[in-house]
Design a protein around this motif. Sequence first.
Motif, short mmCIF file in Angstrom:
data_model
loop_
_atom_site.label_atom_id
_atom_site.label_comp_id
_atom_site.label_asym_id
_atom_site.label_seq_id
_atom_site.Cartn_x
_atom_site.Cartn_y
_atom_site.Cartn_z
N PHE A 25 0.84 -1.19 0.00
CA PHE A 25 0.00 0.00 0.00
C PHE A 25 0.88 1.25 0.00
O PHE A 25 1.94 1.28 0.61
CB PHE A 25 -0.94 0.01 1.20
N SER A 26 0.39 2.25 -0.68
CA SER A 26 1.11 3.53 -0.73
C SER A 26 0.13 4.65 -0.44
O SER A 26 -1.08 4.46 -0.49
CB SER A 26 1.76 3.71 -2.11
N GLY A 27 0.69 5.79 -0.11
CA GLY A 27 -0.17 6.92 0.22
C GLY A 27 0.58 8.22 0.04
O GLY A 27 1.68 8.25 -0.53
N MET A 28 0.01 9.27 0.55
CA MET A 28 0.64 10.58 0.41
C MET A 28 1.83 10.74 1.35
O MET A 28 2.71 11.55 1.09
CB MET A 28 -0.40 11.67 0.65
N ASP A 29 1.86 9.96 2.43
CA ASP A 29 2.96 10.02 3.37
C ASP A 29 4.13 9.19 2.83
O ASP A 29 4.02 7.97 2.67
CB ASP A 29 2.51 9.47 4.73
N ALA A 30 5.23 9.84 2.54
CA ALA A 30 6.38 9.17 1.93
C ALA A 30 6.97 8.11 2.86
O ALA A 30 7.42 7.05 2.39
CB ALA A 30 7.45 10.20 1.57
N GLN A 31 7.00 8.35 4.16
CA GLN A 31 7.54 7.36 5.10
C GLN A 31 6.68 6.11 5.14
O GLN A 31 7.19 5.00 5.19
CB GLN A 31 7.68 7.97 6.50
N TYR A 32 5.37 6.28 5.13
CA TYR A 32 4.44 5.16 5.11
C TYR A 32 4.67 4.31 3.85
O TYR A 32 4.79 3.09 3.91
CB TYR A 32 3.01 5.69 5.15
N THR A 33 4.75 4.98 2.72
CA THR A 33 4.93 4.28 1.45
C THR A 33 6.28 3.56 1.42
O THR A 33 6.35 2.40 1.02
CB THR A 33 4.84 5.27 0.28
N GLU A 34 7.33 4.22 1.85
CA GLU A 34 8.66 3.61 1.81
C GLU A 34 8.77 2.44 2.79
O GLU A 34 9.42 1.43 2.48
CB GLU A 34 9.75 4.64 2.08
N ALA A 35 8.15 2.55 3.95
CA ALA A 35 8.16 1.43 4.90
C ALA A 35 7.44 0.23 4.31
O ALA A 35 7.91 -0.92 4.44
CB ALA A 35 7.51 1.85 6.22
N ASN A 36 6.32 0.45 3.66
CA ASN A 36 5.59 -0.64 3.02
C ASN A 36 6.38 -1.21 1.84
O ASN A 36 6.37 -2.42 1.61
CB ASN A 36 4.21 -0.17 2.55
N ARG A 37 7.05 -0.35 1.10
CA ARG A 37 7.87 -0.81 -0.03
C ARG A 37 9.00 -1.69 0.48
O ARG A 37 9.32 -2.73 -0.10
CB ARG A 37 8.42 0.38 -0.81
N ARG A 38 9.63 -1.28 1.57
CA ARG A 38 10.73 -2.07 2.12
C ARG A 38 10.24 -3.43 2.63
O ARG A 38 10.91 -4.44 2.45
CB ARG A 38 11.44 -1.30 3.25
N ALA A 39 9.07 -3.44 3.25
CA ALA A 39 8.48 -4.71 3.70
C ALA A 39 8.19 -5.62 2.50
O ALA A 39 8.42 -6.83 2.56
CB ALA A 39 7.22 -4.46 4.50
N ALA A 40 7.70 -5.05 1.41
CA ALA A 40 7.45 -5.83 0.19
C ALA A 40 8.76 -6.35 -0.39
O ALA A 40 8.83 -7.49 -0.86
CB ALA A 40 6.70 -4.99 -0.84
N PHE A 41 9.80 -5.52 -0.34
CA PHE A 41 11.12 -5.95 -0.82
C PHE A 41 11.62 -7.14 -0.01
O PHE A 41 12.09 -8.13 -0.57
CB PHE A 41 12.12 -4.78 -0.75
N GLU A 42 11.52 -7.05 1.30
CA GLU A 42 11.94 -8.17 2.16
C GLU A 42 11.13 -9.43 1.85
O GLU A 42 11.66 -10.53 1.85
CB GLU A 42 11.79 -7.80 3.64
N GLN A 43 9.85 -9.25 1.57
CA GLN A 43 8.99 -10.39 1.25
C GLN A 43 9.41 -11.07 -0.05
O GLN A 43 9.50 -12.29 -0.12
CB GLN A 43 7.54 -9.92 1.17
N VAL A 44 9.67 -10.28 -1.11
CA VAL A 44 10.05 -10.91 -2.39
C VAL A 44 11.43 -11.53 -2.32
O VAL A 44 11.69 -12.56 -2.92
CB VAL A 44 9.94 -9.93 -3.58
N VAL A 45 12.33 -10.92 -1.56
CA VAL A 45 13.67 -11.50 -1.41
C VAL A 45 13.57 -12.82 -0.66
O VAL A 45 14.23 -13.81 -1.02
CB VAL A 45 14.62 -10.51 -0.68
N ARG A 46 12.76 -12.88 0.36
CA ARG A 46 12.57 -14.12 1.11
C ARG A 46 11.97 -15.22 0.23
O ARG A 46 12.42 -16.34 0.24
CB ARG A 46 11.66 -13.85 2.32
N ARG A 47 10.96 -14.86 -0.54
CA ARG A 47 10.35 -15.84 -1.45
C ARG A 47 11.36 -16.35 -2.48
O ARG A 47 11.40 -17.54 -2.80
CB ARG A 47 9.17 -15.22 -2.19
#
Length: 174
Positions: A139-161
Amino acid sequence: MAGRSAHRILIAFALLSAVAGCGYRLESGTARFTDPSVRMDVPPFANRSTTPDAGAVGAARFREELRRSGFRGTFGKIGANYLVEGTVREVRSDIFSHGSDRFSLESRLTLVVDVRVVEVAHGGVLWKESGLTETASYFSGMDAQYTEANRRAAFEQVVRRMAVRLSQTLRVLL
């Protein structure tokens, strides 16, 4: 009552037979994979993406997953039996859905990896694959920190997979 338990036993036996027929086995892995004398060189993957630590994180998660899946050997360059080389070609974010205000609501992160496994003693390539991909939504939004934290979590998820996928393939190869 006895008929029901016999029926349940027959169903359980049929399910176990079907699973065994599909090639699934309850064993801990091949002898080479679990042999403590095997040495594997897994250097940080080359990184051609814009994510600064993608190659290092990918190789680290792969080593962790090898341990988790039963590899009992050691890691290191000197005296290695196998060399695993990887390249993170791309870490891409694409907008998946928009809100009514035209801002992105959900994005999809895609990881693209090339991998090559070499048996060092003979110099033969055991496995080579280009363009392996894994994706995850975030999920992304207008808050850059929120979006980047979610992006990093997604990155960790795809790397783990990806690490699980590579580990499972290597387990079959060895």
